[in-house]
Design a protein around this motif. Sequence first.
Motif, PDB file in Angstrom:
ATOM      1  N   UNK A 120      13.264  10.079   7.280  1.00 46.61           N
ATOM      2  CA  UNK A 120      13.448  11.663   7.115  1.00 46.61           C
ATOM      3  C   UNK A 120      13.317  12.028   8.609  1.00 46.61           C
ATOM      4  N   UNK A 121      12.785  11.791   9.629  1.00 47.94           N
ATOM      5  CA  UNK A 121      12.825  12.192  11.018  1.00 47.94           C
ATOM      6  C   UNK A 121      14.133  11.730  11.590  1.00 47.94           C
ATOM      7  N   UNK A 172       0.878  -1.093   0.130  1.00 43.58           N
ATOM      8  CA  UNK A 172       0.014   0.146   0.114  1.00 43.58           C
ATOM      9  C   UNK A 172       0.893   1.330  -0.110  1.00 43.58           C
ATOM     10  N   UNK A 173       0.460   2.405  -0.747  1.00 40.53           N
ATOM     11  CA  UNK A 173       1.148   3.442  -0.782  1.00 40.53           C
ATOM     12  C   UNK A 173       1.439   4.247   0.578  1.00 40.53           C
ATOM     13  N   UNK A 182       5.158   6.016   5.364  1.00 39.99           N
ATOM     14  CA  UNK A 182       5.446   5.999   6.786  1.00 39.99           C
ATOM     15  C   UNK A 182       7.008   5.621   6.895  1.00 39.99           C
ATOM     16  N   UNK A 183       7.573   4.543   6.045  1.00 41.94           N
ATOM     17  CA  UNK A 183       9.013   4.514   5.837  1.00 41.94           C
ATOM     18  C   UNK A 183       9.823   5.600   5.428  1.00 41.94           C
TER      19      UNK A 183
END
Length: 135
Positions: free
Chosen positions: A15-16, A3-4, A9-10
């Motif tokens: 990024x965080x 799912x997109x 989420x990944x």
Amino acid sequence: DMPEHYFVKIFSVMFVGMTLFAVYFISDDISTYKDSYKKYKNGEYKQVEGYVRNFQIKQDEDLGSDDEEFDIGGTHFTVYAGEPWPYYYSPLDNGTGVINHDGQYVRVKYETHKNKLSGKERKYIMEIYLPVIVD
């Protein structure tokens, strides 16, 4: 098919993580700068004066960079060319700095602490004085 929202989420987690990593290193650099500036202004540094001896450019196996090594008044220095510390002496490229050959007479103010990348204790040059000799 994934799912997109899974990729979003990944990406968000990555990024965080990278942002926190960058903030840590930037804040560490600012802290190092403040500490070094305070030490310099308070005269909390070591000083050595004499002729440059044993100047050489060597490959650092640990960091994969070229080093300039030299001795002044019996004190050994290792300087990384292009080192990203704007508050310490570092030539832009090897052999192009203020200290670049044997026989120069200089006075150097420096501090010693561990390099956060290599973990090795090093001397960081804070000021270089080259007297002008007029005949």
